[in-house]
Design a protein around this motif. Structure first.
Motif, PDB file in Angstrom:
ATOM      1  N   GLY A  40      20.417  54.328  42.267  1.00  0.00           N
ATOM      2  CA  GLY A  40      21.841  54.201  42.593  1.00  0.00           C
ATOM      3  C   GLY A  40      22.047  53.329  43.792  1.00  0.00           C
ATOM      4  O   GLY A  40      21.084  52.840  44.395  1.00  0.00           O
ATOM      5  N   GLY A  41      23.299  53.133  44.170  1.00  0.00           N
ATOM      6  CA  GLY A  41      23.596  52.286  45.324  1.00  0.00           C
ATOM      7  C   GLY A  41      25.059  52.330  45.672  1.00  0.00           C
ATOM      8  O   GLY A  41      25.725  53.340  45.412  1.00  0.00           O
ATOM      9  N   GLU A  56      23.506  49.401  39.048  1.00  0.00           N
ATOM     10  CA  GLU A  56      22.423  49.761  39.968  1.00  0.00           C
ATOM     11  C   GLU A  56      21.157  50.141  39.191  1.00  0.00           C
ATOM     12  O   GLU A  56      20.050  49.799  39.586  1.00  0.00           O
ATOM     13  N   GLU A  59      19.564  46.918  38.032  1.00  0.00           N
ATOM     14  CA  GLU A  59      18.995  46.153  39.151  1.00  0.00           C
ATOM     15  C   GLU A  59      17.723  46.793  39.677  1.00  0.00           C
ATOM     16  O   GLU A  59      16.779  46.098  40.053  1.00  0.00           O
ATOM     17  N   GLU A  60      17.696  48.130  39.730  1.00  0.00           N
ATOM     18  CA  GLU A  60      16.577  48.812  40.374  1.00  0.00           C
ATOM     19  C   GLU A  60      15.434  49.146  39.420  1.00  0.00           C
ATOM     20  O   GLU A  60      14.284  49.219  39.845  1.00  0.00           O
ATOM     21  N   GLU A 107      12.868  46.485  42.699  1.00  0.00           N
ATOM     22  CA  GLU A 107      13.171  46.260  44.119  1.00  0.00           C
ATOM     23  C   GLU A 107      12.083  46.932  44.957  1.00  0.00           C
ATOM     24  O   GLU A 107      12.341  47.914  45.656  1.00  0.00           O
ATOM     25  N   LYS A 110      12.457  48.293  48.397  1.00  0.00           N
ATOM     26  CA  LYS A 110      13.313  49.468  48.627  1.00  0.00           C
ATOM     27  C   LYS A 110      12.767  50.741  47.988  1.00  0.00           C
ATOM     28  O   LYS A 110      13.305  51.831  48.205  1.00  0.00           O
TER      29      LYS A 110
HETATM   30 MG    MG Z   1      20.669  49.164  44.834  1.00  0.00          MG
END
Ligand code: MG
Ligand code: 8DG
Ligand code: MG
Length: 147
Positions: A40-41, A56, A59-60, A107, A110
């Motif tokens: 999430g983000g 999210e 993307e992740e 990512e 992160k």
């Molecule tokens: Mg994110």
């Protein structure tokens, strides 16, 4: 208002359900490093919660999700962190659009990696807000859900 003045932000995170398990990743950030958290983000301007959760997730993890639903919302102030923050976090649940798809760590700066964890045997330490929810008996699965 000064630019540096802190403000609450909106987080959108997803319980991605697969059988009896959920997708979690070990955070690699200043905020709660090494704790297990949901993908999430941050909500972006103009987005719906569902759009944000799906974006999210993509993307992740590279995963496509379906049947996205709102589950709950929390209000959490992270005062103990190096940089205090305040999040209103929207929790969604969803399922894999393609059950054969596997998560990728897109990512790596992160996150240390994604994996599936049995809800009855969650890894430790969980990310603070998630730990609180689990402690309170919260369960992200639909009531009529049978594996
Ligand atoms: Mg994110
Ligand atoms: P972005 O730049 O991609 O938008 O943000 P991000 O780097 O992916 O943000 P994030 O920290 O993963 O998520 C935003 C905030 O949501 C996080 O700082 C605090 C809040 N949050 C919770 N619970 C959870 C959770 O279980 N997982 C994640 N990822 N964030 C959570 O309150
Ligand atoms: Mg994130």
């Amino acid at each position: 208002k000064k630019v540096e003045e802190p403000v609450p932000r909106v987080g959108v995170v997803v319980f991605l359900l697969k059988g009896k398990s959920v997708l979690l990743g070990r955070r690699r950030t200043t905020v709660c490093d090494f704790t297990f958290a949901l993908p999430g983000g941050h909500l972006e301007f103009g987005e719906s919660f569902e759009e944000c959760g799906a974006r999210e997730m993509k993307e992740e993890t590279g995963l496509d999700i379906a049947k996205i639903e709102f589950v709950t919302v929390t209000n959490h102030v992270f005062l103990e962190e190096p940089k205090p923050s305040h999040y209103v976090t929207i929790f969604l649940r969803a399922f894999l659009a393609d059950p054969k798809q596997e998560p990728q760590n897109l990512e790596p700066e992160k996150c240390y990696g994604w994996d599936w964890y049995d809800w009855d045997n969650l890894p430790k330490p969980l990310f603070g807000p998630l730990e609180k929810m689990v402690q309170s008996g919260f369960n992200p699965f639909p009531i009529d859900y049978n594996v």
